[in-house]
Design a protein around this motif. Structure first.
Motif, PDB file in Angstrom:
ATOM      1  N   TYR A   1      35.819 -21.370 -41.445  1.00  0.00           N
ATOM      2  CA  TYR A   1      35.735 -21.812 -42.840  1.00  0.00           C
ATOM      3  C   TYR A   1      34.499 -22.672 -43.047  1.00  0.00           C
ATOM      4  CZ  TYR A   1      36.743 -24.609 -47.059  1.00  0.00           C
ATOM      5  OH  TYR A   1      36.657 -25.242 -48.279  1.00  0.00           O
ATOM      6  N   GLU A   2      33.698 -22.253 -44.021  1.00  0.00           N
ATOM      7  CA  GLU A   2      32.520 -23.036 -44.389  1.00  0.00           C
ATOM      8  C   GLU A   2      32.785 -23.662 -45.752  1.00  0.00           C
ATOM      9  OE1 GLU A   2      27.924 -22.040 -45.452  1.00  0.00           O
ATOM     10  OE2 GLU A   2      28.777 -20.995 -43.708  1.00  0.00           O
ATOM     11  N   LEU A   3      32.555 -24.955 -45.873  1.00  0.00           N
ATOM     12  CA  LEU A   3      32.845 -25.680 -47.110  1.00  0.00           C
ATOM     13  C   LEU A   3      31.864 -25.242 -48.200  1.00  0.00           C
ATOM     14  CD1 LEU A   3      34.421 -27.927 -48.559  1.00  0.00           C
ATOM     15  CD2 LEU A   3      32.835 -29.584 -47.550  1.00  0.00           C
TER      16      LEU A   3
ATOM     17  N   THR B   1      32.303 -38.020 -39.845  1.00  0.00           N
ATOM     18  CA  THR B   1      31.416 -36.973 -40.350  1.00  0.00           C
ATOM     19  C   THR B   1      32.239 -36.035 -41.238  1.00  0.00           C
ATOM     20  OG1 THR B   1      31.931 -35.495 -38.511  1.00  0.00           O
ATOM     21  CG2 THR B   1      30.044 -36.992 -38.217  1.00  0.00           C
ATOM     22  N   MET B   2      31.560 -35.290 -42.112  1.00  0.00           N
ATOM     23  CA  MET B   2      32.225 -34.322 -42.987  1.00  0.00           C
ATOM     24  C   MET B   2      32.134 -32.938 -42.349  1.00  0.00           C
ATOM     25  SD  MET B   2      33.783 -33.631 -45.828  1.00  0.00           S
ATOM     26  CE  MET B   2      33.545 -35.074 -46.876  1.00  0.00           C
ATOM     27  N   VAL B   3      33.254 -32.260 -42.194  1.00  0.00           N
ATOM     28  CA  VAL B   3      33.218 -30.919 -41.595  1.00  0.00           C
ATOM     29  C   VAL B   3      32.624 -29.948 -42.626  1.00  0.00           C
ATOM     30  CG1 VAL B   3      34.561 -29.004 -40.644  1.00  0.00           C
ATOM     31  CG2 VAL B   3      35.140 -31.368 -40.040  1.00  0.00           C
ATOM     32  N   ARG B   4      31.387 -29.501 -42.353  1.00  0.00           N
ATOM     33  CA  ARG B   4      30.693 -28.572 -43.247  1.00  0.00           C
ATOM     34  C   ARG B   4      31.110 -27.142 -42.934  1.00  0.00           C
ATOM     35  NH1 ARG B   4      29.218 -28.824 -47.772  1.00  0.00           N
ATOM     36  NH2 ARG B   4      28.488 -30.907 -47.290  1.00  0.00           N
ATOM     37  N   SER B   5      31.342 -26.882 -41.669  1.00  0.00           N
ATOM     38  CA  SER B   5      31.722 -25.544 -41.236  1.00  0.00           C
ATOM     39  C   SER B   5      32.558 -25.663 -39.975  1.00  0.00           C
ATOM     40  CB  SER B   5      30.466 -24.710 -40.950  1.00  0.00           C
ATOM     41  OG  SER B   5      30.836 -23.364 -40.677  1.00  0.00           O
ATOM     42  N   GLN B   6      33.595 -24.832 -39.862  1.00  0.00           N
ATOM     43  CA  GLN B   6      34.443 -24.881 -38.665  1.00  0.00           C
ATOM     44  C   GLN B   6      34.676 -23.477 -38.152  1.00  0.00           C
ATOM     45  OE1 GLN B   6      38.078 -26.688 -40.347  1.00  0.00           O
ATOM     46  NE2 GLN B   6      39.043 -24.670 -40.293  1.00  0.00           N
TER      47      GLN B   6
END
Ligand SMILES: [Zn+2]
Length: 312
Positions: free
Chosen positions: A224-226, A86-91
């Motif tokens: 961090y939000e992408l 999955t792609m990390v959209r927000s961490q």
């Protein structure tokens, strides 16, 4: 506590077992072999690539930060953490802190006269658990994390205290971790932690006269939000489609990665995508090898798409 020795990797049923097999040897080696694959295909990238192997991701992130402070720059960053395809959209962000509780040692035959630092530490932990619930209530408003149950975990991870079974313990240190959401001010969160601890201390017979200390012991990291990442994401979408078909799913990650420095502090959009595996930081950690081959191929195709390649 492991079925096989943690530093003697074992491959069984398509999985490689070992400490770091998944977090983070899989990604580090996967990225290296993505570059090797491009070379093996008789191609070379037509843009500059910095392959960075860093330290301290697990405790501060200063390894990644030091590469930026050293001056390395790029148009995009790609971190192959094992995100389960999955792609990390927000961490989340993370704060580490140490509670330092001091008690009053007496012989246990008169325990009542003393102040047990370990029991006092429990009192503080209970109060911080209430703060944890408050923060998770707030998280229900976050556009990405509202879909995640209890995204902000408070973890008392290390506890040390006392010197003798028959003496009331005079000290207790508790190393804690708590998560925060993207956009939350770390300074404000620190204030809330301090306020929570001092309120709990005031409400305690002994601590009210002997307030505990709070030390900031590692991470003071924003979430961090992408964002502003349409171009690298478009390049990655082609790579993902070629390997997996379809489009990549987003993930709101309840831990952090080093993407934040590149994205937040140096305006370098940072993608985070990698293989599947399990038991990271735990017993019998493993990475799935076939998914690692696929994520490595996707990484190679992303590099080719983003940097361009030419025949050697
Ligand atoms: Zn880790």
């Amino acid at each position: 506590m492991w079925e096989t020795p943690p530093f003697a990797p074992v491959i069984k049923d398509g999985k490689m077992y070992g400490r770091g097999a998944c977090d983070m040897k899989s990604g580090t080696i996967g990225a290296l072999y993505a570059l090797d694959a491009i070379k093996a295909a008789g191609l070379k990238p037509t843009a500059r690539i910095h392959f960075q192997s860093v330290i301290e991701e697990e405790s501060t992130g200063v390894g990644a930060l030091s590469t930026l402070q050293r001056g390395y720059r790029a148009d995009a960053c790609f971190i192959p953490e094992p995100t389960g395809e999955t792609m990390v959209r927000s961490q989340v962000g993370v704060i580490w802190f140490r509670l330092k509780v001091r008690g009053f040692p007496v012989h246990v035959f008169e325990a009542g006269a003393g102040a047990n630092a370990i029991m006092a530490a429990y009192h503080l932990i209970h109060s911080l658990q209430k703060l944890e619930e408050e923060w998770n209530e707030r998280a229900k408003k976050d556009r990405h994390f509202k879909a995640v149950a209890h995204p902000l975990n408070f973890n008392p991870g290390i506890i040390k205290g006392g010197d003798w079974a028959s003496s009331v313990p005079a000290w207790c240190d508790v190393d804690c971790r708590i998560a925060v959401l993207p956009g939350w001010s770390i300074a404000e969160c620190q204030k809330e932690i301090l306020a929570c601890v001092s309120a709990a201390a005031r409400d305690h017979r002994f601590l009210s006269n002997n307030p505990p200390q709070v030390e900031w012991s590692g991470f003071l990291s924003e979430g961090y939000e992408l964002t502003n990442s349409a171009e690298p994401e478009a390049a990655f979408a082609k790579a993902f489609g070629a390997v997996y078909g379809g489009t990549v799913s987003d993930r709101a990650f309840t831990a952090l990665t080093d993407t934040r420095f590149y994205g937040l502090n140096y305006n370098i959009p940072s993608l985070c995508f990698g293989a599947t595996g399990a038991a990271m930081h735990g017993f019998n950690e493993y990475v799935d090898l076939e998914p690692l081959r696929k994520s490595t191929k996707a990484t190679a195709l992303f590099i080719a798409e983003w940097c361009g390649v030419e025949k050697v």
